[in-house]
Design an enzyme around this catalytic site. Structure first.
Site, PDB file in Angstrom:
ATOM      1  N   SER A 165      42.246  53.472  42.613  1.00  0.00           N
ATOM      2  CA  SER A 165      42.507  53.281  41.189  1.00  0.00           C
ATOM      3  C   SER A 165      41.613  53.571  40.109  1.00  0.00           C
ATOM      4  CB  SER A 165      42.867  52.160  40.912  1.00  0.00           C
ATOM      5  OG  SER A 165      44.043  52.072  41.673  1.00  0.00           O
ATOM      6  N   HIS A 190      40.159  49.243  37.516  1.00  0.00           N
ATOM      7  CA  HIS A 190      40.910  50.132  36.483  1.00  0.00           C
ATOM      8  C   HIS A 190      40.212  50.056  34.536  1.00  0.00           C
ATOM      9  CE1 HIS A 190      45.500  49.267  38.930  1.00  0.00           C
ATOM     10  NE2 HIS A 190      44.438  49.734  39.502  1.00  0.00           N
TER      11      HIS A 190
END
Length: 284
Positions: free
Chosen positions: A140, A192
């Site tokens: 991610s 992230h």
């Protein structure tokens, strides 16, 4: 290529996991037993249809204590290729296809690959700085790096785009929604954020385009040519981004391997990873 690697690594992890052998005689049974040693851990243990946390840790999941005190810095990279389950890997692979194909077609595999890998590494550093107890896996951070690169590419090549405001608005909304999802528990939003910042800065460095008209007019008479391949502001963005990348990665790694926590310098930053509500608690 990265899609194939992510899937291949997941298959290897499931082979190593060997659920039937590990759960023999224990409460709960493997899911999809017809897959034999590739079957998944009981859903109570892993609802994403994947391996055990012990297997992920063995295969290179990001765990702060092992990185800092066990001198296993390689986990900052290995965790990018691991996934918690089928749902996790499929989500990331589909996102990679959706985001990566457009960038690769325009800028080539090498530049996009560098952004993907460095962003994943940056996400791992920020995650390890703030998450003290849990393990972390997944691509991610690298994917958010590609989103960040798309944003900086739009900004640094602003003059060559039509409908630029609409494109900027759409991209910002997509990024905001994905970051908001990261505020839920059991999602590593620090990865992230770290990946996004890394990719955003790398986009200014690696994704410059010549200003409008340069390629078409470079063989024209001197007085009719566009004088410079790039605009001055593009060089300013490039230089500033390169400096911030070097300083950021250096400070992050030094702070991490000194055993310091990011929370020591930012008491409210844990809210960037999870916001507690009446329905769930947060644990970093």
């Amino acid at each position: 290529m990265f899609v194939a690697v992510n899937i291949a690594v997941f298959i290897v992890v499931m082979y190593v996991n060997d659920c039937p052998k590990k759960t023999r005689g224990l409460e709960g049974s493997c899911v999809a037993k017809f897959l034999h040693r590739f079957s998944f851990q009981p859903l109570k243990e892993n609802p994403l249809f994947g391996p055990s946390s012990d297997t992920l840790e063995k295969m290179g999941a990001l765990e702060r204590n092992k990185v800092v005190h066990g001198h296993q810095g390689w986990r900052l990279v290995s965790c990018i290729w691991l996934h918690a389950g089928v749902i996790h890997v499929l989500t990331n692979v589909l996102s990679l296809i959706f985001i990566g194909i457009r960038l690769e077609q325009e800028f080539g595999f090498v530049r996009v690959g560098i952004i993907y890998l460095v962003s994943g590494f940056g996400g791992s550093i920020l995650s390890a700085l703030f998450i003290q107890q849990n393990i972390s896996v997944g691509a991610s951070g690298a994917l958010f790096g590609l989103l960040g690169a798309m944003l900086s590419e739009l900004l640094t090549n602003w003059t060559i785009y039509a409908n630029k405001i609409a494109a900027l608005f759409t991209l910002v909304i997509i990024i905001a929604i994905n970051l908001a999802v990261g505020l839920l528990p059991h999602v590593d939003n620090f990865a992230h954020i770290g990946g996004f910042i890394s990719g955003f800065l790398l986009g200014f460095v690696l994704l410059l385009r010549p200003q409008f008209g340069w390629a078409e007019n470079r063989h024209s008479p001197a007085d009719a040519r566009v004088k410079s391949k790039h605009k001055a502001y593009q060089y300013v963005f490039l230089l500033a981004a390169a400096v911030l990348l070097i300083v950021g990665f250096t400070l992050g790694l030094v702070t991490l391997f000194k055993g310091k926590s990011g929370s020591d310098h930012c008491s409210w930053c844990h809210y960037l990873n999870c916001v507690p509500t009446s329905r769930w608690k947060c644990q970093n």
